[in-house]
Design a protein around this motif. Structure first.
Motif, mmCIF file in Angstrom:
data_model
loop_
_atom_site.group_PDB
_atom_site.id
_atom_site.type_symbol
_atom_site.label_atom_id
_atom_site.label_comp_id
_atom_site.label_asym_id
_atom_site.label_seq_id
_atom_site.Cartn_x
_atom_site.Cartn_y
_atom_site.Cartn_z
ATOM 1 N N ARG A 1 36.309 30.811 42.392
ATOM 2 C CA ARG A 1 35.105 29.972 42.369
ATOM 3 C C ARG A 1 33.931 30.671 43.054
ATOM 4 O O ARG A 1 33.104 30.044 43.704
ATOM 5 C CB ARG A 1 35.394 28.619 43.027
ATOM 6 N N LEU A 2 33.850 31.951 42.852
ATOM 7 C CA LEU A 2 32.762 32.751 43.413
ATOM 8 C C LEU A 2 31.421 32.221 42.900
ATOM 9 O O LEU A 2 31.215 32.117 41.696
ATOM 10 C CB LEU A 2 32.963 34.208 42.998
ATOM 11 N N PRO A 3 30.487 31.870 43.791
ATOM 12 C CA PRO A 3 29.253 31.227 43.342
ATOM 13 C C PRO A 3 28.190 32.180 42.802
ATOM 14 O O PRO A 3 27.099 31.755 42.445
ATOM 15 C CB PRO A 3 28.756 30.524 44.612
ATOM 16 N N VAL A 4 28.493 33.482 42.749
ATOM 17 C CA VAL A 4 27.522 34.468 42.273
ATOM 18 C C VAL A 4 28.217 35.438 41.326
ATOM 19 O O VAL A 4 29.431 35.601 41.371
ATOM 20 C CB VAL A 4 26.890 35.256 43.453
ATOM 21 N N PRO A 5 27.465 36.116 40.439
ATOM 22 C CA PRO A 5 28.058 37.164 39.607
ATOM 23 C C PRO A 5 28.276 38.447 40.406
ATOM 24 O O PRO A 5 27.675 38.657 41.465
ATOM 25 C CB PRO A 5 27.012 37.377 38.504
ATOM 26 N N VAL A 6 29.143 39.326 39.865
ATOM 27 C CA VAL A 6 29.456 40.614 40.494
ATOM 28 C C VAL A 6 29.233 41.721 39.478
ATOM 29 O O VAL A 6 29.763 41.667 38.360
ATOM 30 C CB VAL A 6 30.911 40.654 41.002
ATOM 31 N N VAL A 7 28.443 42.726 39.847
ATOM 32 C CA VAL A 7 28.199 43.882 38.979
ATOM 33 C C VAL A 7 28.816 45.112 39.639
ATOM 34 O O VAL A 7 28.706 45.301 40.853
ATOM 35 C CB VAL A 7 26.689 44.089 38.732
ATOM 36 N N ILE A 8 29.483 45.957 38.839
ATOM 37 C CA ILE A 8 30.309 47.032 39.393
ATOM 38 C C ILE A 8 30.025 48.355 38.696
ATOM 39 O O ILE A 8 29.996 48.433 37.461
ATOM 40 C CB ILE A 8 31.811 46.702 39.249
ATOM 41 N N ALA A 9 29.862 49.411 39.501
ATOM 42 C CA ALA A 9 29.829 50.791 39.007
ATOM 43 C C ALA A 9 31.078 51.487 39.532
ATOM 44 O O ALA A 9 31.126 51.907 40.691
ATOM 45 C CB ALA A 9 28.572 51.509 39.472
ATOM 46 N N GLN A 10 32.113 51.561 38.710
ATOM 47 C CA GLN A 10 33.355 52.242 39.042
ATOM 48 C C GLN A 10 33.452 53.490 38.187
ATOM 49 O O GLN A 10 33.454 53.417 36.960
ATOM 50 C CB GLN A 10 34.559 51.331 38.783
ATOM 51 N N HIS A 11 33.526 54.662 38.821
ATOM 52 C CA HIS A 11 33.651 55.904 38.054
ATOM 53 C C HIS A 11 34.958 55.889 37.267
ATOM 54 O O HIS A 11 36.022 55.627 37.823
ATOM 55 C CB HIS A 11 33.643 57.115 38.993
ATOM 56 N N VAL A 12 34.864 56.200 35.983
ATOM 57 C CA VAL A 12 36.046 56.235 35.126
ATOM 58 C C VAL A 12 35.798 57.250 34.024
ATOM 59 O O VAL A 12 34.653 57.459 33.593
ATOM 60 C CB VAL A 12 36.353 54.834 34.547
ATOM 61 N N ALA A 13 36.846 57.919 33.580
ATOM 62 C CA ALA A 13 36.713 58.917 32.526
ATOM 63 C C ALA A 13 36.237 58.271 31.230
ATOM 64 O O ALA A 13 36.553 57.109 30.943
ATOM 65 C CB ALA A 13 38.046 59.624 32.305
ATOM 66 N N ILE A 14 35.473 59.028 30.438
ATOM 67 C CA ILE A 14 34.994 58.535 29.146
ATOM 68 C C ILE A 14 36.196 58.154 28.274
ATOM 69 O O ILE A 14 37.172 58.892 28.170
ATOM 70 C CB ILE A 14 34.135 59.600 28.444
ATOM 71 N N GLY A 15 36.104 56.974 27.689
ATOM 72 C CA GLY A 15 37.187 56.481 26.850
ATOM 73 C C GLY A 15 38.060 55.449 27.521
ATOM 74 O O GLY A 15 38.918 54.838 26.873
ATOM 75 N N PHE A 16 37.838 55.214 28.825
ATOM 76 C CA PHE A 16 38.714 54.306 29.570
ATOM 77 C C PHE A 16 37.994 53.079 30.125
ATOM 78 O O PHE A 16 38.603 52.281 30.833
ATOM 79 C CB PHE A 16 39.397 55.057 30.720
ATOM 80 N N ALA A 17 36.709 52.901 29.806
ATOM 81 C CA ALA A 17 35.970 51.760 30.360
ATOM 82 C C ALA A 17 36.558 50.432 29.881
ATOM 83 O O ALA A 17 36.730 49.497 30.665
ATOM 84 C CB ALA A 17 34.498 51.856 29.996
ATOM 85 N N GLN A 18 36.843 50.341 28.595
ATOM 86 C CA GLN A 18 37.401 49.101 28.060
ATOM 87 C C GLN A 18 38.777 48.824 28.650
ATOM 88 O O GLN A 18 39.118 47.667 28.948
ATOM 89 C CB GLN A 18 37.487 49.187 26.531
ATOM 90 N N ALA A 19 39.570 49.873 28.831
ATOM 91 C CA ALA A 19 40.892 49.693 29.424
ATOM 92 C C ALA A 19 40.787 49.228 30.871
ATOM 93 O O ALA A 19 41.563 48.376 31.317
ATOM 94 C CB ALA A 19 41.677 51.005 29.353
ATOM 95 N N LEU A 20 39.830 49.785 31.609
ATOM 96 C CA LEU A 20 39.618 49.347 32.986
ATOM 97 C C LEU A 20 39.284 47.860 33.029
ATOM 98 O O LEU A 20 39.859 47.098 33.817
ATOM 99 C CB LEU A 20 38.505 50.157 33.643
ATOM 100 N N ALA A 21 38.367 47.442 32.167
ATOM 101 C CA ALA A 21 37.970 46.039 32.147
ATOM 102 C C ALA A 21 39.140 45.143 31.725
ATOM 103 O O ALA A 21 39.347 44.067 32.295
ATOM 104 C CB ALA A 21 36.785 45.844 31.206
#
Length: 350
Positions: free
Chosen positions: A185-205
């Motif tokens: 029930r976090l009352p605010v949104p969270v934005v994240i910059a996590q370094h990840v190899a190209i091709g793995f962003a969707q898998a991380l999410a």
């Protein structure tokens, strides 16, 4: 990080004989790397790590007997060793790679293909560079107690409306802990910059969305921010705040050292939210995010840094601390709980 005067001793784990031969040839052509052993399944990987004690394990995520995730989990339990995972497949294998990062692996990269593939040289160079970087990381298995949160004085002049996070090596596990502690029930949104190899962003999410209580979104165009939702950029894009209440992306360039960039994210948060934001910089190599977090602190934002003892690599938080950007330095196990306590007055308004 420690330097290796002697060659870096690599255990190579790959079930395909032709791929094993190819990867071994790549490594043996590199003077400062030596292949001290090979394994063709996850069980052999664990046994060989215990027997050979390599400086680093380079391992395919998709393996017979048990896969790279389970091998990582057992290695980190019995003989903590730096592990770099590689994968050429999509879907479940990539999500298992993300789970392995949370279990203690340090990085995941695309598997280098043969010379006929146009991406072969780039992938091979990235693979070897990652092995060099990660071989010196000291990895340990920690079983910390659950502490009570540290009370951080709430800013009386503004309400917090956004949390921004930057992380790199060791980040997936740290994000899992932090976001879980923030609660559903976090009352605010969270934005994240996590370094990840190209091709793995969707898998991380996808992986993150399966282990934390908040919905997770991959951003490829401008979106409206929603409280209790998590936002990550799509592959090869920088995540930024475009205006209050809106998150967007910028294309990366050849001059960018990191993508997604913590500096870009924090600087945009400073411009559009200032004192109404919390910035958090966590485990990772290098200094990405330090300058941006300093901008956010100067704009009145509340800034946190993960402490050295709980970091896999105390690089990014150290650089931010050196700039005076970190107002509150806490162990990972206190970060989420303390931010949740800070946001509690906002939660109680509902």
């Amino acid at each position: 990080m420690k330097s290796h005067a002697a060659p870096i001793r690599v255990l190579l784990v790959e079930d395909s004989p032709s791929q094993l031969q190819l990867l071994r040839a790549y490594l043996e052509a590199t003077p400062d790397l030596v292949v001290v052993g090979t394994a063709t399944n996850g069980q052999e990987a664990v046994q060989s790590t215990l027997r050979l004690r390599p400086n680093i394990v380079a391992m395919d995520i998709h393996l017979p007997v048990f896969d790279g995730y389970e091998a990582t989990r057992q290695i980190m339990q019995h003989q903590p060793t730096p592990i770099v995972l590689f994968s050429s497949s999509a879907g479940n294998a990539e999500q298992r790679a993300m789970a392995a990062l949370a279990a203690g692996a340090l990085a995941v990269v695309r598997k280098p293909a043969g010379p006929a593939d146009p991406a072969s040289i780039t992938d091979r160079e990235h693979f070897i560079r990652t092995l060099r970087l990660m071989a010196g990381v000291k990895v340990v298995t920690r079983h910390p107690p659950r502490p009570t949160p540290v009370r951080v004085p709430r800013t009386p002049t503004a309400n917090v409306e956004l949390v921004a996070i930057a992380s790199s090596t060791g980040g997936p596990a740290a994000l899992q802990t932090l976001l879980t502690d923030l609660g559903p029930r976090l009352p605010v949104p969270v934005v994240i910059a996590q370094h990840v190899a190209i091709g793995f962003a969707q898998a991380l999410a996808g992986w993150l969305g399966s282990v934390v209580p908040q919905p997770v979104h991959v951003v490829s165009e401008e979106l409206s921010l929603t409280p209790s939702h998590i936002y990550l950029p799509a592959d090869n894009l920088h995540l930024v705040i475009s205006q209050p209440g809106k998150v967007s992306v910028l294309p990366s360039s050849d001059d960018d050292r990191y993508c997604p960039s913590g500096d870009y994210l924090f600087a945009s948060v400073a411009r559009h939210y200032g004192s109404r934001a919390i910035g958090v910089i966590m485990t990772g190599m290098g200094e990405d995010g330090a300058r941006g977090l300093a901008e956010l602190a100067a704009a009145g934002g509340i800034t946190f840094g993960q402490d050295e003892a709980s970091c896999v690599v105390y690089g990014m938080p150290k650089a931010a601390k050196a700039l005076g950007a970190v107002r509150h330095e806490l162990p990972l196990e206190r970060l989420g709980l303390s931010i949740a306590a800070l946001l509690a007055p906002a939660q109680n308004k509902d």
